[in-house]
Scaffold this active site. Structure first.
Site, PDB file in Angstrom:
ATOM      1  N   ARG A   1      -1.612 -27.802  -0.205  1.00 28.51           N
ATOM      2  CA  ARG A   1      -2.442 -28.306  -1.313  1.00 28.51           C
ATOM      3  C   ARG A   1      -1.710 -28.038  -2.619  1.00 28.51           C
ATOM      4  NH1 ARG A   1      -8.682 -26.170  -2.286  1.00 28.51           N
ATOM      5  NH2 ARG A   1      -9.334 -27.900  -3.626  1.00 28.51           N
TER       6      ARG A   1
ATOM      7  N   SER B   1     -16.419 -34.675   8.897  1.00 30.18           N
ATOM      8  CA  SER B   1     -15.541 -33.682   8.261  1.00 30.18           C
ATOM      9  C   SER B   1     -15.534 -33.851   6.742  1.00 30.18           C
ATOM     10  CB  SER B   1     -14.113 -33.791   8.814  1.00 30.18           C
ATOM     11  OG  SER B   1     -13.571 -35.074   8.500  1.00 30.18           O
TER      12      SER B   1
ATOM     13  N   HIS C   1      -2.271 -17.890   8.491  1.00 29.40           N
ATOM     14  CA  HIS C   1      -1.796 -18.085   7.114  1.00 29.40           C
ATOM     15  C   HIS C   1      -0.387 -17.514   6.983  1.00 29.40           C
ATOM     16  CE1 HIS C   1      -5.531 -19.565   5.637  1.00 29.40           C
ATOM     17  NE2 HIS C   1      -6.169 -18.426   5.569  1.00 29.40           N
TER      18      HIS C   1
ATOM     19  N   GLY D   1      -7.079 -25.778   2.603  1.00 32.43           N
ATOM     20  CA  GLY D   1      -7.820 -26.758   3.395  1.00 32.43           C
ATOM     21  C   GLY D   1      -7.780 -26.453   4.890  1.00 32.43           C
ATOM     22  N   THR D   2      -7.678 -25.174   5.203  1.00 33.66           N
ATOM     23  CA  THR D   2      -7.611 -24.715   6.596  1.00 33.66           C
ATOM     24  C   THR D   2      -8.844 -25.137   7.399  1.00 33.66           C
ATOM     25  OG1 THR D   2      -6.890 -22.688   5.491  1.00 33.66           O
ATOM     26  CG2 THR D   2      -6.896 -22.678   7.898  1.00 33.66           C
TER      27      THR D   2
ATOM     28  N   LYS E   1      -6.631 -21.135   1.336  1.00 36.98           N
ATOM     29  CA  LYS E   1      -7.380 -22.054   0.477  1.00 36.98           C
ATOM     30  C   LYS E   1      -6.744 -23.438   0.312  1.00 36.98           C
ATOM     31  CE  LYS E   1     -10.612 -20.485  -0.181  1.00 36.98           C
ATOM     32  NZ  LYS E   1     -11.554 -20.233   0.961  1.00 36.98           N
TER      33      LYS E   1
ATOM     34  N   LYS F   1      -5.471 -20.443  14.281  1.00 40.24           N
ATOM     35  CA  LYS F   1      -5.247 -20.538  12.822  1.00 40.24           C
ATOM     36  C   LYS F   1      -4.345 -19.401  12.354  1.00 40.24           C
ATOM     37  CE  LYS F   1      -7.873 -19.019   8.757  1.00 40.24           C
ATOM     38  NZ  LYS F   1      -9.194 -18.804   8.155  1.00 40.24           N
TER      39      LYS F   1
ATOM     40  N   SER G   1      -8.800 -22.303  -6.233  1.00 39.81           N
ATOM     41  CA  SER G   1      -9.641 -22.049  -5.069  1.00 39.81           C
ATOM     42  C   SER G   1      -9.493 -20.590  -4.596  1.00 39.81           C
ATOM     43  CB  SER G   1      -9.265 -23.022  -3.948  1.00 39.81           C
ATOM     44  OG  SER G   1     -10.131 -22.862  -2.855  1.00 39.81           O
TER      45      SER G   1
ATOM     46  N   ARG H   1     -16.822 -24.748  -2.038  1.00 38.62           N
ATOM     47  CA  ARG H   1     -17.074 -24.622  -3.484  1.00 38.62           C
ATOM     48  C   ARG H   1     -17.165 -25.991  -4.163  1.00 38.62           C
ATOM     49  NH1 ARG H   1     -14.108 -24.204  -8.162  1.00 38.62           N
ATOM     50  NH2 ARG H   1     -12.360 -24.998  -6.942  1.00 38.62           N
ATOM     51  N   LYS H   2     -16.054 -26.731  -4.171  1.00 35.05           N
ATOM     52  CA  LYS H   2     -16.043 -28.053  -4.820  1.00 35.05           C
ATOM     53  C   LYS H   2     -15.377 -29.104  -3.942  1.00 35.05           C
ATOM     54  CE  LYS H   2     -16.477 -27.865  -9.796  1.00 35.05           C
ATOM     55  NZ  LYS H   2     -15.793 -28.136 -11.077  1.00 35.05           N
TER      56      LYS H   2
HETATM   57  P1  A3P Z   1     -12.377 -25.345  -3.295  1.00 36.24           P
HETATM   58  O1  A3P Z   1     -12.477 -23.886  -3.558  1.00 36.24           O
HETATM   59  O2  A3P Z   1     -11.436 -26.026  -4.253  1.00 36.24           O
HETATM   60  O3  A3P Z   1     -13.690 -26.031  -3.231  1.00 36.24           O
HETATM   61  P2  A3P Z   1      -9.603 -22.897   3.295  1.00 36.24           P
HETATM   62  O4  A3P Z   1     -10.406 -23.529   4.364  1.00 36.24           O
HETATM   63  O5  A3P Z   1      -8.129 -22.987   3.502  1.00 36.24           O
HETATM   64  O6  A3P Z   1     -10.080 -21.527   2.974  1.00 36.24           O
HETATM   65  O7  A3P Z   1      -9.803 -23.787   1.978  1.00 36.24           O
HETATM   66  C1  A3P Z   1     -11.020 -23.833   1.313  1.00 36.24           C
HETATM   67  C2  A3P Z   1     -10.972 -24.948   0.313  1.00 36.24           C
HETATM   68  O8  A3P Z   1     -11.037 -26.202   1.021  1.00 36.24           O
HETATM   69  C3  A3P Z   1     -12.150 -24.932  -0.649  1.00 36.24           C
HETATM   70  O9  A3P Z   1     -11.692 -25.549  -1.852  1.00 36.24           O
HETATM   71  C4  A3P Z   1     -13.127 -25.811   0.104  1.00 36.24           C
HETATM   72  O10 A3P Z   1     -14.163 -26.339  -0.673  1.00 36.24           O
HETATM   73  C5  A3P Z   1     -12.178 -26.906   0.578  1.00 36.24           C
HETATM   74  N1  A3P Z   1     -12.743 -27.696   1.679  1.00 36.24           N
HETATM   75  C6  A3P Z   1     -13.332 -27.261   2.805  1.00 36.24           C
HETATM   76  N2  A3P Z   1     -13.781 -28.284   3.534  1.00 36.24           N
HETATM   77  C7  A3P Z   1     -13.468 -29.412   2.855  1.00 36.24           C
HETATM   78  C8  A3P Z   1     -13.689 -30.798   3.088  1.00 36.24           C
HETATM   79  N3  A3P Z   1     -14.329 -31.218   4.157  1.00 36.24           N
HETATM   80  N4  A3P Z   1     -13.231 -31.678   2.168  1.00 36.24           N
HETATM   81  C9  A3P Z   1     -12.599 -31.240   1.065  1.00 36.24           C
HETATM   82  N5  A3P Z   1     -12.361 -29.951   0.785  1.00 36.24           N
HETATM   83  C10 A3P Z   1     -12.798 -29.040   1.677  1.00 36.24           C
END
Ligand code: A3P
Length: 296
Positions: free
Chosen positions: A131, A228, A109, A50-51, A48, A107, A139, A258-259
């Site tokens: 993050r 992106s 983790h 920003g992968t 979570k 990818k 998240s 999500r946000k």
């Molecule tokens: P939130 O739950 O805070 O919205 P991962 O890809 O590592 O699983 O991380 C997911 C998180 O990255 C989520 O955060 C998701 O909304 C956010 N995310 C995915 N794409 C994004 C983008 N283009 N810009 C900003 N945040 C992004």
């Protein structure tokens, strides 16, 4: 993964001190023996952080900002998730990698000490995205509510303590971010921060481009910034995980996209929780100076 196994929340099993999903622990030997090609690129994150965002940016950079080519398949097929062994249609990372020819983008983790040693022996490039702890935790909490392969998150207050004690899948956030940080120079790891990417994606995408020895015009970089962006990725079925069926990811509970903000933690932590967290944070992070920001 055995056909016929029901989807359920897998327990976490200790692998060399790190709690991992039981299916990963079961296949740990083959995962740790995976040997990449020197041309393979690893994208590593704590869950979570920003992968998916980093994956999309890298794919776009490698294809000169061609949006259609980058919609050729879902993220998890374009860029296999090394250690994942979950129910179909989430493809097993090792199976996918067997079918792909290098150079591949992979990818993971895994914390640095569990990354298969072949990545270091072959001097593969590694991009690490981190993050800030509070947004990362928020998240992860919402993800664990909707992802039915992960353990139940339980109530919010208890979840904060599990995060602080490193009891969530892939272990301690603190050890994870510190492990890669300490080795970044020695092992030529590109260390990027979610908050920096959010603040100035053009600048950070350029950093990634230079690290990958790519040369993309400024106009194309601008296009990649747009493609992106959170809203575009949220609406992109090849990037928003909508292809994962509801019994696995129930996006009516919480959307994968999500946000996508910095500072959403203020809507979750009480003042007391925040103070308690900060005190523990100062202690767990005292040996490093990673410039995390909790707001921008
Ligand atoms: P939130 O739950 O805070 O919205 P991962 O890809 O590592 O699983 O991380 C997911 C998180 O990255 C989520 O955060 C998701 O909304 C956010 N995310 C995915 N794409 C994004 C983008 N283009 N810009 C900003 N945040 C992004």
């Amino acid at each position: 993964w055995r056909a016929g196994d029901a989807i359920h929340r897998f327990p976490l099993i200790d692998v060399q001190g790190v709690p991992l999903m039981s299916t990963i622990a079961e296949y740990w030997k083959s995962i740790s023996e995976f040997c990449p090609d020197p041309s393979d690129l690893l994208i590593s994150t704590y869950p979570k952080a920003g992968t998916t965002w980093t994956q999309e940016i890298v794919d776009l950079l490698q294809h000169n900002g061609d949006a259609e080519v980058c919609k050729r398949a879902p993220t998890a097929v374009r860029i296999p998730f090394l250690e994942i062994c979950a129910p179909p249609p989430i493809p097993s990372g090792l199976d996918l990698l067997k079918q792909m020819k290098p150079p591949r983008v992979i990818k993971t983790h895994l914390p640095i000490q569990l990354v298969p040693k072949g990545f270091w022996e072959n001097k593969c490039k590694v991009i690490y995205m981190a993050r800030n702890a509070k947004d990362n935790l928020v998240s992860y909490f919402h993800f664990d509510r909707m992802n039915f392969t992960q353990p139940e998150p339980g109530p919010w207050d208890g979840y904060i303590h599990k995060f602080m004690k490193g009891q969530l899948g892939w272990g301690s956030w603190y050890d994870h971010v510190k492990g890669y940080w300490k080795e970044r120079k020695e092992r030529n790891i590109l260390y990027i921060l979610y908050e920096d990417m959010k603040e100035n994606p053009f600048r950070e995408i350029k950093r990634i481009m230079h690290y990958l020895d790519l040369s993309v015009s400024e106009e194309i970089i601008e296009r990649i910034v747009q493609l992106s962006s959170f809203q575009v990725m949220k609406d992109n079925p090849m990037a928003n995980y909508s292809y994962i069926p509801k019994p696995v990811f129930d996006q009516s509970i919480s959307a994968f996209m999500r946000k996508g903000e910095v500072g959403d933690w203020v809507n979750h932590f009480t003042l007391a929780q925040s103070q308690m967290f900060d005190e523990d944070y100062a202690n767990q992070m005292k040996d490093v100076d990673i410039p995390f920001r909790f707001s921008i």
